[in-house]
Design a protein around this motif. Structure first.
Motif, PDB file in Angstrom:
ATOM      1  N   SER A   1       1.965 -93.992  51.841  1.00  0.00           N
ATOM      2  CA  SER A   1       2.384 -93.018  52.484  1.00  0.00           C
ATOM      3  C   SER A   1       1.156 -92.215  53.362  1.00  0.00           C
ATOM      4  O   SER A   1       1.394 -91.100  53.400  1.00  0.00           O
ATOM      5  N   SER A   2       0.612 -92.970  54.309  1.00  0.00           N
ATOM      6  CA  SER A   2      -0.670 -92.672  54.999  1.00  0.00           C
ATOM      7  C   SER A   2      -0.282 -92.890  56.147  1.00  0.00           C
ATOM      8  O   SER A   2      -0.735 -93.961  56.402  1.00  0.00           O
ATOM      9  N   PHE A   3      -0.824 -92.230  57.550  1.00  0.00           N
ATOM     10  CA  PHE A   3      -1.558 -92.355  58.398  1.00  0.00           C
ATOM     11  C   PHE A   3      -2.390 -91.296  58.617  1.00  0.00           C
ATOM     12  O   PHE A   3      -2.590 -90.357  59.884  1.00  0.00           O
ATOM     13  N   ASN A   4      -3.580 -92.325  58.706  1.00  0.00           N
ATOM     14  CA  ASN A   4      -4.750 -92.000  59.021  1.00  0.00           C
ATOM     15  C   ASN A   4      -5.065 -92.067  60.449  1.00  0.00           C
ATOM     16  O   ASN A   4      -4.553 -92.996  61.102  1.00  0.00           O
ATOM     17  N   PHE A   5      -6.067 -90.777  60.746  1.00  0.00           N
ATOM     18  CA  PHE A   5      -7.191 -91.377  62.566  1.00  0.00           C
ATOM     19  C   PHE A   5      -7.765 -90.980  62.336  1.00  0.00           C
ATOM     20  O   PHE A   5      -8.940 -90.423  61.798  1.00  0.00           O
ATOM     21  N   THR A   6      -8.860 -92.273  63.265  1.00  0.00           N
ATOM     22  CA  THR A   6     -10.335 -92.001  63.120  1.00  0.00           C
ATOM     23  C   THR A   6     -10.490 -91.824  64.224  1.00  0.00           C
ATOM     24  O   THR A   6     -10.148 -92.874  65.818  1.00  0.00           O
TER      25      THR A   6
ATOM     26  N   GLN B   1      -8.524 -82.018  54.151  1.00  0.00           N
ATOM     27  CA  GLN B   1     -10.070 -82.401  53.956  1.00  0.00           C
ATOM     28  C   GLN B   1      -9.895 -81.150  55.105  1.00  0.00           C
ATOM     29  O   GLN B   1      -9.480 -80.780  56.167  1.00  0.00           O
ATOM     30  N   THR B   2     -10.090 -80.163  54.647  1.00  0.00           N
ATOM     31  CA  THR B   2     -10.491 -78.743  55.049  1.00  0.00           C
ATOM     32  C   THR B   2     -11.243 -78.852  56.170  1.00  0.00           C
ATOM     33  O   THR B   2     -10.725 -78.262  57.224  1.00  0.00           O
ATOM     34  N   GLU B   3     -11.975 -78.725  55.881  1.00  0.00           N
ATOM     35  CA  GLU B   3     -13.226 -78.924  57.291  1.00  0.00           C
ATOM     36  C   GLU B   3     -14.268 -80.097  57.364  1.00  0.00           C
ATOM     37  O   GLU B   3     -14.191 -80.404  55.807  1.00  0.00           O
ATOM     38  N   ILE B   4     -13.552 -80.528  58.388  1.00  0.00           N
ATOM     39  CA  ILE B   4     -15.095 -81.504  57.909  1.00  0.00           C
ATOM     40  C   ILE B   4     -16.058 -81.450  59.461  1.00  0.00           C
ATOM     41  O   ILE B   4     -15.535 -81.340  60.070  1.00  0.00           O
ATOM     42  N   SER B   5     -17.776 -81.828  59.116  1.00  0.00           N
ATOM     43  CA  SER B   5     -18.902 -81.644  59.834  1.00  0.00           C
ATOM     44  C   SER B   5     -19.637 -83.131  60.481  1.00  0.00           C
ATOM     45  O   SER B   5     -19.733 -83.727  59.096  1.00  0.00           O
ATOM     46  N   VAL B   6     -19.396 -82.977  61.633  1.00  0.00           N
ATOM     47  CA  VAL B   6     -20.418 -84.729  61.948  1.00  0.00           C
ATOM     48  C   VAL B   6     -21.920 -84.494  62.653  1.00  0.00           C
ATOM     49  O   VAL B   6     -21.348 -83.362  63.769  1.00  0.00           O
ATOM     50  N   VAL B   7     -22.269 -85.543  63.083  1.00  0.00           N
ATOM     51  CA  VAL B   7     -22.947 -85.111  63.785  1.00  0.00           C
ATOM     52  C   VAL B   7     -22.167 -86.288  65.653  1.00  0.00           C
ATOM     53  O   VAL B   7     -22.348 -87.053  64.726  1.00  0.00           O
ATOM     54  N   GLU B   8     -22.738 -85.803  66.473  1.00  0.00           N
ATOM     55  CA  GLU B   8     -22.345 -86.741  67.529  1.00  0.00           C
ATOM     56  C   GLU B   8     -22.464 -87.940  66.717  1.00  0.00           C
ATOM     57  O   GLU B   8     -23.964 -88.478  66.369  1.00  0.00           O
ATOM     58  N   LYS B   9     -21.886 -89.009  68.121  1.00  0.00           N
ATOM     59  CA  LYS B   9     -22.122 -90.513  67.511  1.00  0.00           C
ATOM     60  C   LYS B   9     -21.500 -91.321  65.812  1.00  0.00           C
ATOM     61  O   LYS B   9     -21.290 -92.182  66.174  1.00  0.00           O
ATOM     62  N   GLU B  10     -21.334 -90.388  65.161  1.00  0.00           N
ATOM     63  CA  GLU B  10     -20.886 -90.963  63.923  1.00  0.00           C
ATOM     64  C   GLU B  10     -19.576 -91.195  64.357  1.00  0.00           C
ATOM     65  O   GLU B  10     -18.619 -90.235  64.900  1.00  0.00           O
ATOM     66  N   ASP B  11     -18.841 -92.157  63.415  1.00  0.00           N
ATOM     67  CA  ASP B  11     -17.599 -91.787  63.081  1.00  0.00           C
ATOM     68  C   ASP B  11     -16.202 -91.255  62.381  1.00  0.00           C
ATOM     69  O   ASP B  11     -17.434 -91.543  60.930  1.00  0.00           O
ATOM     70  N   VAL B  12     -15.685 -89.984  62.521  1.00  0.00           N
ATOM     71  CA  VAL B  12     -15.420 -90.291  60.920  1.00  0.00           C
ATOM     72  C   VAL B  12     -13.299 -89.944  60.998  1.00  0.00           C
ATOM     73  O   VAL B  12     -12.849 -90.026  61.923  1.00  0.00           O
ATOM     74  N   THR B  13     -12.987 -90.305  59.812  1.00  0.00           N
ATOM     75  CA  THR B  13     -12.123 -90.313  60.099  1.00  0.00           C
ATOM     76  C   THR B  13     -11.086 -89.016  59.383  1.00  0.00           C
ATOM     77  O   THR B  13     -11.263 -88.447  58.385  1.00  0.00           O
ATOM     78  N   LEU B  14      -9.698 -88.710  59.949  1.00  0.00           N
ATOM     79  CA  LEU B  14      -9.026 -87.621  59.263  1.00  0.00           C
ATOM     80  C   LEU B  14      -7.727 -88.458  58.690  1.00  0.00           C
ATOM     81  O   LEU B  14      -7.166 -88.889  58.595  1.00  0.00           O
ATOM     82  N   ASP B  15      -7.866 -87.659  57.381  1.00  0.00           N
ATOM     83  CA  ASP B  15      -6.594 -88.013  56.766  1.00  0.00           C
ATOM     84  C   ASP B  15      -5.097 -87.320  56.280  1.00  0.00           C
ATOM     85  O   ASP B  15      -5.291 -86.558  56.637  1.00  0.00           O
ATOM     86  N   CYS B  16      -3.993 -88.195  56.754  1.00  0.00           N
ATOM     87  CA  CYS B  16      -2.739 -87.395  56.569  1.00  0.00           C
ATOM     88  C   CYS B  16      -2.013 -88.352  55.394  1.00  0.00           C
ATOM     89  O   CYS B  16      -1.840 -89.369  55.360  1.00  0.00           O
TER      90      CYS B  16
END
Lengths: 118, 115
Positions: free
Chosen positions: A73-78, A8-23
């Motif tokens: 082989s993943s280490f995701n961040f929420t 994911q190069t860029e993620i855009s969310v609205v405040e209070k949403e949950d978001v997960t960044l993949d690795c």
């Protein structure tokens, strides 16, 4: 060779949403460390977490949580209930274990730009 | 946790000149690393500086361009030589060894602009 991919190069969310960044990572080492860093516009790198490769227990710190799955082989961040102050570039990184040739050397992913809108 | 400082925090330099960046740690560490972050890019390791030995450079980086000193276990310098605009980057140091939690932290960075 070690490699870290943040698809994911860029993620855009609205405040209070949950978001997960993949690795997703690649390494031939059997033991290693995984990291997440936050880089706000000021440019300083802020340490968020370090995980040992033999500890697959998920971790929660306030609104932050990390899911480590060695099988994929993943280490995701929420980030739960995101806030405007979470807007930053987030980097996932990998380093070798103490005593190994890649000990201490961090291999970084390309980073994910997170923008949280009010 | 380790306290890592860098000087200068930022600088604007003319092409063809050199700049020396300092990294100071508040405790003894075995290894010090220098990273470069070009605008909009990720971080790339330049070299590893071990006290008492020559620095080890990563592919694409050479000693003539980025000479490094490591006179003791708490201090290192990185020089960016004969600068060009392509050297405009943030330069960061990081440490490992010594106290285990030292490995988590980076210095605050030096933001270099070359005109």
């Amino acid at each position: 060779a070690q490699k870290v991919t943040q698809a994911q190069t860029e993620i855009s969310v609205v405040e209070k949403e949950d978001v997960t960044l993949d690795c997703v990572y690649e390494t031939r080492d059997t033991t290693y460390y995984l990291f997440w860093y936050k880089q706000p516009p000021s440019g300083e790198l802020v340490f968020l977490i370090r995980r040992n490769s033999f500890d697959e227990q998920n971790e929660i710190s306030g609104r932050y949580s990390w899911n480590f799955q060695k099988s994929t082989s993943s280490f995701n961040f929420t980030i739960t209930a995101s806030q405007v102050v979470d807007s930053a570039v987030y980097f996932c990184a990998l380093s070798g274990w103490a005593g190994g040739t890649s000990y201490g050397k961090l291999t970084f992913g390309q980073g994910t730009i997170l923008t949280v809108h009010p | 946790s380790a306290v890592i400082s860098q000087k200068p925090s930022r600088d604007i330099c003319q092409r063809g000149t050199s700049l020396t960046i300092q990294c100071q740690v508040d405790s003894q560490v075995t290894m010090m690393f220098w990273y470069r972050q070009q605008p909009g890019q990720s971080l790339t390791l330049i070299a590893t500086a071990n006290q008492g030995s020559e620095a080890t450079y990563e592919s694409g980086f050479v000693i003539d361009k980025f000479p490094i000193s490591r006179p003791n276990l708490t201090f290192s310098t990185l020089t960016v030589s004969n600068m060009s605009p392509e050297d405009s980057s943030i330069y960061l140091c990081r440490v490992a060894g010594g106290r285990l939690d030292n490995e988590q932290f980076f210095g605050p960075g030096t933001r270099l602009t070359v005109l």
